[in-house]
Design an enzyme around this catalytic site. Structure first.
Site, mmCIF file in Angstrom:
data_model
loop_
_atom_site.group_PDB
_atom_site.id
_atom_site.type_symbol
_atom_site.label_atom_id
_atom_site.label_comp_id
_atom_site.label_asym_id
_atom_site.label_seq_id
_atom_site.Cartn_x
_atom_site.Cartn_y
_atom_site.Cartn_z
ATOM 1 N N HIS A 173 24.694 1.532 -21.390
ATOM 2 C CA HIS A 173 22.962 1.446 -21.106
ATOM 3 C C HIS A 173 23.021 2.543 -20.583
ATOM 4 O O HIS A 173 24.179 3.062 -20.286
ATOM 5 C CB HIS A 173 23.001 0.462 -20.660
ATOM 6 C CG HIS A 173 22.898 0.245 -19.274
ATOM 7 N ND1 HIS A 173 23.191 0.867 -18.002
ATOM 8 C CD2 HIS A 173 23.640 -1.482 -18.846
ATOM 9 C CE1 HIS A 173 23.435 -0.128 -17.038
ATOM 10 N NE2 HIS A 173 24.084 -1.027 -17.811
ATOM 11 N N HIS B 231 25.443 3.348 -17.145
ATOM 12 C CA HIS B 231 26.296 4.270 -17.020
ATOM 13 C C HIS B 231 26.502 5.137 -17.711
ATOM 14 O O HIS B 231 27.768 6.191 -17.753
ATOM 15 C CB HIS B 231 27.523 2.488 -18.154
ATOM 16 C CG HIS B 231 26.972 1.566 -18.360
ATOM 17 N ND1 HIS B 231 26.802 1.490 -19.485
ATOM 18 C CD2 HIS B 231 27.323 0.850 -17.048
ATOM 19 C CE1 HIS B 231 26.875 -0.633 -19.081
ATOM 20 N NE2 HIS B 231 27.397 -0.175 -17.731
ATOM 21 N N CYS C 186 29.990 -17.554 -6.148
ATOM 22 C CA CYS C 186 28.766 -17.295 -7.117
ATOM 23 C C CYS C 186 29.775 -16.660 -8.692
ATOM 24 O O CYS C 186 30.497 -15.497 -8.236
ATOM 25 C CB CYS C 186 27.394 -16.413 -7.185
ATOM 26 S SG CYS C 186 26.467 -15.106 -8.396
ATOM 27 N N CYS D 166 28.661 -12.849 -10.040
ATOM 28 C CA CYS D 166 29.272 -11.815 -9.141
ATOM 29 C C CYS D 166 30.801 -12.252 -9.231
ATOM 30 O O CYS D 166 31.736 -11.178 -8.309
ATOM 31 C CB CYS D 166 28.907 -11.721 -7.177
ATOM 32 S SG CYS D 166 27.416 -11.550 -6.505
ATOM 33 N N CYS E 162 22.384 -16.518 -4.671
ATOM 34 C CA CYS E 162 22.801 -15.463 -5.220
ATOM 35 C C CYS E 162 21.838 -14.298 -4.705
ATOM 36 O O CYS E 162 20.369 -13.970 -5.484
ATOM 37 C CB CYS E 162 23.667 -15.473 -6.074
ATOM 38 S SG CYS E 162 24.203 -13.383 -6.264
ATOM 39 N N HIS F 249 22.466 -12.337 -8.477
ATOM 40 C CA HIS F 249 21.468 -13.691 -9.972
ATOM 41 C C HIS F 249 20.571 -14.904 -9.857
ATOM 42 O O HIS F 249 20.724 -15.067 -10.808
ATOM 43 C CB HIS F 249 22.600 -14.129 -10.319
ATOM 44 C CG HIS F 249 24.296 -12.744 -10.737
ATOM 45 N ND1 HIS F 249 24.870 -12.525 -9.643
ATOM 46 C CD2 HIS F 249 24.342 -12.454 -11.337
ATOM 47 C CE1 HIS F 249 25.828 -11.118 -10.222
ATOM 48 N NE2 HIS F 249 25.569 -11.701 -11.418
ATOM 49 N N LYS G 130 13.491 -2.933 -12.809
ATOM 50 C CA LYS G 130 15.118 -3.466 -13.292
ATOM 51 C C LYS G 130 14.930 -2.893 -14.125
ATOM 52 O O LYS G 130 14.489 -4.281 -14.957
ATOM 53 C CB LYS G 130 15.306 -4.262 -11.917
ATOM 54 C CG LYS G 130 16.639 -4.028 -12.359
ATOM 55 C CD LYS G 130 16.968 -5.159 -11.139
ATOM 56 C CE LYS G 130 18.639 -5.487 -11.167
ATOM 57 N NZ LYS G 130 19.513 -5.893 -10.566
ATOM 58 N N LYS H 154 18.878 -7.248 -18.979
ATOM 59 C CA LYS H 154 18.530 -7.922 -20.744
ATOM 60 C C LYS H 154 17.788 -9.160 -20.661
ATOM 61 O O LYS H 154 16.190 -8.744 -22.090
ATOM 62 C CB LYS H 154 19.725 -8.703 -21.237
ATOM 63 C CG LYS H 154 21.096 -7.594 -21.242
ATOM 64 C CD LYS H 154 21.946 -8.952 -21.822
ATOM 65 C CE LYS H 154 23.076 -8.368 -21.941
ATOM 66 N NZ LYS H 154 24.371 -9.536 -22.340
HETATM 67 O O1 ME8 Z 1 30.640 -3.290 -11.946
HETATM 68 N N1 ME8 Z 1 22.027 2.462 -12.600
HETATM 69 O O2 ME8 Z 1 31.353 -2.191 -14.298
HETATM 70 P P1 ME8 Z 1 29.310 -1.956 -14.782
HETATM 71 C C1 ME8 Z 1 22.921 3.407 -11.851
HETATM 72 N N2 ME8 Z 1 33.605 -3.672 -13.787
HETATM 73 N N3 ME8 Z 1 23.929 3.538 -12.774
HETATM 74 C C2 ME8 Z 1 23.916 2.202 -13.050
HETATM 75 C C3 ME8 Z 1 23.216 1.631 -13.405
HETATM 76 C C4 ME8 Z 1 21.834 1.370 -12.987
HETATM 77 N N4 ME8 Z 1 20.740 0.042 -13.943
HETATM 78 N N5 ME8 Z 1 24.221 0.404 -13.938
HETATM 79 C C5 ME8 Z 1 24.708 0.194 -13.754
HETATM 80 C C6 ME8 Z 1 31.824 -3.149 -12.603
HETATM 81 N N6 ME8 Z 1 24.936 1.541 -13.918
HETATM 82 C C7 ME8 Z 1 32.901 -3.070 -12.717
HETATM 83 C C8 ME8 Z 1 33.822 -2.170 -12.325
HETATM 84 S S1 ME8 Z 1 35.076 -0.135 -11.052
HETATM 85 C C9 ME8 Z 1 37.246 -0.187 -10.551
HETATM 86 C C10 ME8 Z 1 35.054 -1.901 -11.756
HETATM 87 C C11 ME8 Z 1 26.627 2.045 -13.900
HETATM 88 O O3 ME8 Z 1 29.792 -2.752 -16.108
HETATM 89 C C12 ME8 Z 1 26.888 2.506 -11.643
HETATM 90 O O4 ME8 Z 1 28.397 3.032 -12.091
HETATM 91 O O5 ME8 Z 1 28.775 -3.359 -13.935
HETATM 92 C C13 ME8 Z 1 27.477 0.970 -11.516
HETATM 93 O O6 ME8 Z 1 28.806 1.436 -10.806
HETATM 94 C C14 ME8 Z 1 28.005 0.794 -12.646
HETATM 95 O O7 ME8 Z 1 27.224 1.030 -14.206
HETATM 96 C C15 ME8 Z 1 28.837 -1.231 -12.899
HETATM 97 O O8 ME8 Z 1 29.440 -0.652 -13.992
#
Ligand code: ME8
Length: 644
Positions: A17, A20, A125, A128, A142, A145, A294, A297
């Protein structure tokens, strides 16, 4: 010089999204910038595929975790080229090489005595995938969540994180650039002011099998964060190899604030326990919201990168992401803002500068870069461009992309004024001003070359088109930020320009394909319409309708019509709407009244008047005649307020 830049590895429990996309585009821009400066760069992204969350997501689709993670991971990998993201390595935590090294590291830390077995009970949780402290709970839930954690008591392995607390505090204090922006550094230091608990790093197989088995106890799998963070090492060949030797010392991690703790606390302490030097920098950005809400989904407002690229084009999207978010702070995404940026910054300011300047070179100098006349020199643009380059370089290195781009657009503004002030079309009419015209056109072309250069990391496609139109090939030293290319004065007289491309077309405001609800499972399978309604629409379709409160400021009758009124409303900008309510409302009754309007209807000509929107009414029947009743807010609000 070398740079190793990483994004988080994304969980495969959701599809890519906007959030990312932002992180990954930032990392790509940074790596392109560093390459342009002549550095050796390694850029890594990937997917995080183990743990509870992933098992739940696979179960929800009724498939095995293995085939589920393959499918979603491929979606991430396939999304990045659409955004012109060029990573050097895409790592998956299910890669056998990664699994093997995680086990090797666990054994090493265990052998050093930094992992021990203990019974633990706490509040867990599932969302998390970690234990929460009482302090973290909000109303017993939490905070992320909004569900109550479960009380769990079980035996597990623990990493002696507390042992490294003081060393970490000392490191952060001694290295102000270790965690930036400063607010996040302060947040981490505040957290470390309290005693640090050890980290539970295992999950019993009775509860979870989808993970990396502990090398010293096959009844347990590894906690997903202990596994995931190690990707930054396994991706470059740790424990040994040329890439590890070359790049690890230059490691910069890029994340959002949601995963600050694992990166700023777990990871450095893990590295200390492994006897590996700490990463160089952690860059932390804020969160993207959608229309100030925010992204989630359940709200159905998740914005998909693919749709954004289709609606706005990749260059505009990348520019918007970097320009709109102040790195470190939250930002709000809205298709109106992206359209406004495209029309104002790109089509108007940059696009016009480019097309006006190059068109004049074609018209007055047959498309050839002229030799500036030293007797008619001026350094307005040279000085402005040098100042921009200094600010831009520093801003890019500091992850202040919005400010870097601001500096670039200052130069665009100065160059546009330079055209007006020097009126080349007047100089062209005076034979004795030929030298001066050469200078003015040269200065403009040189400014355009530098603009194409500094925009290359941000908008690779558009910048390459600009450079090509100015007559520069891909590998020309004039399009590198290395010493000579990144300075004023490199454009050579006689260089022939190429055809001028259409760079940034103006967009209509209504062009909003930004969000979709198709992500949520329920969203794609239409539920039956509520009783009495024909067919349902997606929430995202409803979201495309801009409803606003507007205040009536003036009312005029429409010639030759009994029903229509020409109504001027403030929303908050004035606009005219033609409405068929003259039989129910007089001008006096309307003036000053607040009504609801559809603000993004395509303008329509009604009786020769352009009507910009629609006023909403309830239709009722009184004495056998249809009557319209205006709708409005229950209390006065600011004109232009959003209705949702
Ligand atoms: O946390 N605004 O993965 P994740 C800006 N797998 N950036 C955002 C965002 C938003 N609303 N939502 C997500 C994880 N991101 C773990 C990480 S690393 C060793 C393991 C981006 O799929 C942002 O970079 O939940 C955030 O830190 C990351 O997606 C979290 O991705």
């Amino acid at each position: 010089m070398t740079t190793y830049i990483t994004t988080p590895i994304y969980y495969v429990n959701a599809q890519p999204h906007l959030g990312h996309a932002y992180t990954t585009v930032v990392a790509d821009t940074y790596s392109r910038f560093k390459r342009l400066c002549g550095e050796r760069v390694r850029f890594q992204t990937g997917t995080d595929e183990h743990g509870d969350k992933i098992v739940k997501a696979a179960e929800a689709e009724d498939v095995e975790p293995r085939s589920y993670v393959d499918r979603i991971s491929a979606m991430f990998r396939d999304t990045w080229p659409l955004l012109e993201v060029q990573a050097d390595h895409f790592i998956r935590t299910t890669d056998p090489a990664h699994v093997e090294v995680v086990r090797l590291i666990l054994q090493k830390v265990y052998d050093r005595g930094d992992i021990y077995f203990d019974e633990y009970s706490g509040l867990y949780c599932r969302g998390c995938e970690r234990y929460l402290t009482e302090k973290e709970l909000v109303d017993g839930n939490c905070p992320d969540h909004l569900t109550p954690p479960q009380e769990i008591a079980e035996k597990n392995y623990f990493f002696r994180m507390s042992r490294y607390q003081q060393r970490l505090i000392d490191h952060i204090n001694a290295n102000p650039e270790f965690i930036t922006p400063e607010r996040y550094r302060n947040e981490v230091l505040a957290f470390l002011a309290e005693p640090l608990a050890d980290l539970c790093i295992s999950r019993p197989k009775s509860r979870l099998t989808w993970g990396i088995e502990l090398p010293f106890d096959d009844n347990f799998v590894t906690y997903v964060w202990f596994d995931a963070l190690i990707n930054y090492l396994t991706g470059i060949g740790y424990p040994q190899g040329p890439d590890f030797d070359e790049f690890w010392g230059a490691a910069e991690h890029l994340i959002a604030k949601d995963i600050l703790k694992p990166h700023a606390i777990y990871w450095p302490t893990m590295l200390m326990a492994m006897d590996v030097p700490l990463y160089k920098k952690l860059h932390v950005h804020g969160y993207w919201n959608v229309d100030d809400t925010k992204m989630s989904k359940s709200l159905g407002n998740v914005v998909r990168p693919r749709e954004l690229v289709e609606a706005f084009g990749v260059d505009t999207l990348r520019y918007f992401l970097l320009r709109e978010m102040s790195f470190g702070l939250d930002a709000s995404f809205g298709s109106e803002t992206i359209v406004a940026r495209q029309n104002a910054d790109l089509a108007n300011d940059l696009g016009n500068l480019f097309s006006r300047a190059t068109a004049m070179v074609w018209k007055y100098r047959d498309g050839c870069t002229p030799q500036p006349d030293s007797s008619a020199a001026d350094d307005t643009l040279a000085r402005a461009a040098e100042a921009m380059l200094v600010e831009y370089r520093q801003a890019m290195v500091d992850f202040r992309f919005h400010q870097g781009l601001q500096a670039v657009w200052e130069l665009v503004g100065i160059a546009n004024k330079y055209i007006v002030n020097n009126a080349p079309w007047v100089l062209a009419k005076e034979p004795d001003q030929a030298g001066r015209l050469d200078t003015v056109l040269y200065n403009l072309l040189e400014t355009l070359r530098l603009l194409a250069l500094v925009l290359r990391p941000v908008m690779p496609g558009a910048a390459a088109k600009m450079a090509a139109a100015l007559g520069y090939g891909e590998d020309d030293p004039a399009v590198s930020l290395l010493a000579e290319g990144g300075r004023w004065g490199l454009a050579a007289a006689g260089r022939k320009l190429s055809a001028i491309p259409a760079l940034f077309p103006r967009l209509e405001v209504a062009k909003s394909a930004a969000s979709t609800a198709a992500d949520s499972k329920g969203g794609s399978k239409a539920d039956p319409a509520p009783a009495g309604e024909q067919g349902v629409i997606e929430f995202s379709q409803f979201q495309k309708v801009a409803l606003r409160v507007a205040e009536v400021v003036a009312v005029e009758p429409v010639k030759n019509s009994h029903k229509l009124l020409k109504i001027t409303v403030a929303a908050p900008e004035p606009r005219v709407i033609v409405a068929g309510i003259a039989e129910d409302y007089s001008a006096e009754e309307l003036r000053g009244r607040q009504v609801l309007i559809v603000a993004n209807l395509k303008p329509a000509k009604i009786m020769g008047i352009s009507s910009q929107g629609m006023i909403l009414v309830a239709r009722t029947v009184v004495d056998g005649r249809e009557k319209m009743v205006l709708l409005g807010p229950a209390a006065k609000v600011a004109p232009g307020s959003i209705v949702s």
